[in-house]
Scaffold this motif. Structure first.
Motif, short mmCIF file in Angstrom:
data_model
loop_
_atom_site.label_atom_id
_atom_site.label_comp_id
_atom_site.label_asym_id
_atom_site.label_seq_id
_atom_site.Cartn_x
_atom_site.Cartn_y
_atom_site.Cartn_z
N VAL A 269 0.83 -1.20 0.00
CA VAL A 269 0.00 0.00 0.00
C VAL A 269 0.86 1.25 0.00
N ARG A 270 2.03 1.18 0.65
CA ARG A 270 2.89 2.35 0.80
C ARG A 270 3.32 2.95 -0.53
N LEU A 273 1.12 5.91 -1.41
CA LEU A 273 0.84 6.94 -0.41
C LEU A 273 1.94 7.99 -0.41
N GLN A 275 2.49 11.67 1.07
CA GLN A 275 1.92 12.72 1.92
C GLN A 275 2.99 13.23 2.87
N THR A 367 7.15 9.14 1.45
CA THR A 367 6.09 8.35 2.07
C THR A 367 6.36 8.05 3.54
N SER A 552 -9.56 1.19 -0.55
CA SER A 552 -8.13 1.14 -0.24
C SER A 552 -7.92 0.66 1.19
N GLU A 554 -5.69 -0.07 4.84
CA GLU A 554 -4.99 0.82 5.76
C GLU A 554 -3.51 0.90 5.43
N ARG A 555 -2.87 1.92 5.97
CA ARG A 555 -1.46 2.20 5.65
C ARG A 555 -0.53 1.12 6.18
N SER A 556 -0.76 0.63 7.40
CA SER A 556 0.20 -0.29 8.02
C SER A 556 -0.44 -1.46 8.75
#
Length: 765
Positions: A269-270, A273, A275, A367, A552, A554-556
């Motif tokens: 996913v990273r 991302l 941001q 990221t 999508s 989650e980030r982690s």
């Protein structure tokens, strides 16, 4: 001939400070692992009374839930003679070596092969960081022709700087940056002496840093080293371009870790991302002088900021001396460190330059937490403090001294003013935690005035030693306040339920375990996970199971929603055979909802008054055969079709597959190891064998010793066609990215050897 630098006489000073810091480990039987925190707040230990002691620092949960279990798993695999490529115990299977923070290839992992318990070696690995950092910094700064006392101040400032101290317990981020001073020393020494051994050492520092377990920090290490090498070439009269070859060879040698990690990053996913993460606000400047201005997690009075992420402290005395070197008496050797300090400051704090970095969408740097580059600021300040100390000892210009002293008084006043504008309860915290830094600031002013007018060398030397001692004291105090040393016997202490875990087959999955701290450590596979990197498709699959929508992940983290849209289907499909239930959870909303399932689906097989374990009678086998495969046109159709079908009878794939309609069969897992799974099957016709482990590049399969194709099945899992009759199916993980990295490493080694041979031949001629 230039006299060789000898730092043995000051080794004892650095070693003495380090021993004081490490004394709980060596003399009190404690470990720098937060075991009290573990038994107080982490399952299963927190459910068993009578174990817990007071928690010193509760700001390091990832050490317990990720870092130590990952390293423990890697070491156990290495001891078995297996490279820890794959972790089957989290996320229904996840790359392990490619997870950078596992540090599976770190050279100091060899320490774990010594005849000591894992937790003892881990503790030594943790406390070794400041010693290596201090010694390497001393060698480098002395090589810059700074005085011994000045070099000691630099050593203390770096070995216990905010970045190294607050991340020390992880034994990854610190190790990724501490080779920096030695790498710069190798550049300088190679340029001066042309001795090839320093070029080889330079290359090895890259291997050490990039295998240490934190890619972002290693990128900062490489950035600083390359910039310094270019700077050294520019200012040198005899330019040694060969140093760049050693730098490139060093980069090549990191590829066995870097290439698998890049591959994993692109499947996570990273990779999508970008941001601005954790930029430091400018009002946090006060912590550069007073690290606890906004409180400290240890004293439970912190209220603003991210103490570890934003910590740029390198000592009040070191920072003041660095300011003297910058604004009062600059020398040409200090220009690079002034530039590096300014650059890192602009990239760590909330600035337009940081916004540009995020806008450019540079992988990893755009990221991750931007503030971590503050470590280069701390390093630069540590080096500049040596220049400032020597300049201060030699400075006799009243105008310069007056400007410097006024500046320090102004900083002290501004620090006090910043505290007084806070709310009353927070004001007291800020003022209290500013007392020692202000004393340090004013002490340097007093030292400056005395040394300016003092002419007796013995008194000057005594004052210098006092200043060095106080610099060491303030850094030691800062480190001791933060770092936990807890009872070693509490670290992963055996409890009743862990005896049950030890008897299981290691492939039937569990719901109700927390994560790495219990599932990975005890090798009980779960369907959730917490990791900066995980396979994106699996996250999408679990998100769809929770909501019925393709969204999508989650980030982690991947969670299992007990009451999700398809919670029951996922529970059974993924082969979750055991439900671990904490008795104290009762029927609270966060507990597993047994009442929502048919009566009789779960049978209690374990109870120790703290934990109950139930067997799920409806769980699918971990491998099974189907005689129908449906090709879906897109991911949404695939997911919708899956959860509206009987997955024991039909599988969803991404390409046409020829199966025998009406065939029946069975399969059984014979061997289940992290990198290898052996399954026997029996089928009346051609069927698809489904293994609900994640599909990922590098997995290969043989059917009856013949290579076959792994089909991505049911969105994120593995399938392979087996023929009629008895078959043996062998899945094995052989990541091409790793072996390509090994070949590139050998190219780097070969380049160094070739260069040495050619150089030898030229000298001979």
């Amino acid at each position: 001939m230039e006299k060789r630098i000898n730092f043995k006489q000051h080794f004892l000073a650095i070693f003495f400070v380090w021993i004081i810091f490490s004394s709980p480990f060596f003399f009190q039987g404690k470990t720098p692992f937060p075991s009290n925190y573990q038994v107080n707040f982490f399952s299963p230990w927190s459910s068993y009374p009578g174990m817990a002691g007071p928690v010193k620092n509760n700001a390091q949960p990832d050490i317990i839930g990720q870092i130590v279990p990952w390293r423990h798993f890697a070491i156990e695999e290495l001891k078995k003679g297996s490279i820890p490529f794959w972790n089957p115990y989290s996320f229904s299977g996840n790359p392990h070596l490619a997870n950078y923070q596992s540090a599976s290839l770190f050279p100091l992992n060899l320490l774990f092969f010594l005849p000591f318990d894992f937790i003892d070696v881990w503790g030594f690995l943790v406390i070794l960081q400041p010693l290596i950092a201090g010694l390497s910094m001393y060698v480098f700064v002395r090589n810059l022709k700074r005085s011994p006392n000045a070099s000691l101040i630099s050593s203390f400032a770096f070995m216990f700087c905010g970045f190294i101290v607050t991340w020390m317990g992880y034994a990854t981020l610190g190790y990724a940056i501490i080779p920096l001073p030695f790498a710069l020393y190798c550049i300088d020494t190679f340029n001066k002496t042309k001795k090839e051994k320093y070029g080889i050492f330079l290359s090895l520092t890259f291997l050490f840093s990039f295998f240490a377990g934190h890619f972002q920090t290693s990128i900062y290490f490489a950035l600083a080293v390359f910039l310094y090498a270019i700077y050294a070439l520019v200012i040198s009269k005899k330019r040694q371009f060969k140093v760049l070859l050693y730098l490139c060879a060093g980069i090549l040698m990191t590829m066995p870790q870097v290439l698998p990690s890049i591959e994993f990053y692109l499947h996570s996913v990273r990779s999508e991302l970008f941001q601005k993460m954790e930029a430091i606000p400018w009002k946090y400047w006060t912590t550069l002088f007073a690290p606890d201005f906004y409180g400290n997690a240890v004293t439970r009075n912190d209220w603003f900021g991210h103490y570890a992420e934003w910590n740029g402290y390198s000592g009040t005395i070191a920072l003041v001396l660095a300011l003297f070197a910058v604004f009062v008496k600059r020398v040409k050797e200090s220009y690079f460190f002034i530039f590096l300090a300014l650059l890192s400051l602009l990239l760590a704090f909330d600035t337009p330059l940081l916004n540009l970095l995020v806008y450019l969408k540079i992988p990893v740097l755009s990221t991750s937490s931007a503030s971590r580059i503050i470590v280069l600021f701390s390093f630069s300040i540590a080096v500049l403090s040596a220049f400032g100390f020597d300049a201060l000892m030699e400075n006799k210009k009243k105008k310069n001294l007056f400007i410097f002293c006024c500046s320090i008084v102004a900083i002290s006043s501004l620090l006090i003013a910043s505290a007084f504008i806070l709310e009353p309860d927070k004001k007291l915290i800020a003022i209290k935690n500013s007392i020692l830094p202000i004393v340090s600031l004013l002490g340097v002013v007093g030292f400056s005035l005395i040394t300016h007018f003092l002419t007796r060398k013995k008194l000057l030397a005594l004052l210098a030693i006092l200043l060095v001692s106080f610099a060491g004291f303030e850094m030691l105090r800062f480190a001791v306040k933060w770092q936990s040393f807890d009872p070693r016997n509490l670290a992963y202490a055996p409890v009743a339920v862990s005896e049950f875990y030890a008897k299981q087959n290691r492939f039937d999955r569990v719901v109700g375990m927390s994560g790495g701290e219990d599932s990975l450590y005890y090798r009980m596979p779960i369907i959730i996970g917490y990791d900066p990197l995980y396979i994106a498709r699996y996250g999408e699959f679990m998100k769809f199971a929770a909501s019925g929508q393709k969204i999508s992940p989650e980030r982690s983290v991947v969670t299992y929603a007990y009451k999700g849209e398809y919670a029951k289907e996922v529970l059974n499909f993924l082969g979750a055979k055991y439900i671990v239930h904490k008795v104290s959870d009762g029927t609270f909303p966060w507990a597993f909802p047994f009442a929502d399932y048919p009566v009789g689906q779960f049978e209690k097989i374990y109870d120790d008054n703290s934990y109950q374990i139930f067997i799920n009678k409806s769980s699918y086998p971990r491998s099974y055969l189907v005689n129908k495969a449906v090709v879906a046109r897109d991911d949404k159709e695939l997911l919708d079709g899956m959860f509206s079908s009987d997955l024991k009878k039909v599988a969803y794939v991404e390409k046409e597959t020829s199966l025998s309609s009406g065939s029946v069969g069975s399969s059984r897992i014979q061997i289940y190891e992290p990198n290898y799974v052996k399954i026997s099957s029996s089928a009346s016709g051609s069927m698809l064998l489904v293994l609900t482990d994640n599909f990922y590049p590098g997995w290969n399969v043989k059917v009856n010793n013949n290579p076959a194709e792994i089909l991505r099945t049911d969105y994120s899992f593995r399938g392979v066609v087996v023929p009629e009759g008895e078959s043996t199916v062998e899945f094995y993980y052989r990541p091409n990215s790793f072996f390509l990295g090994v070949y590139i490493l050998l190219v780097g080694v070969l380049a160094i050897i070739t260069g040495l041979v050619v150089n030898k031949l030229l000298i001979t001629k």
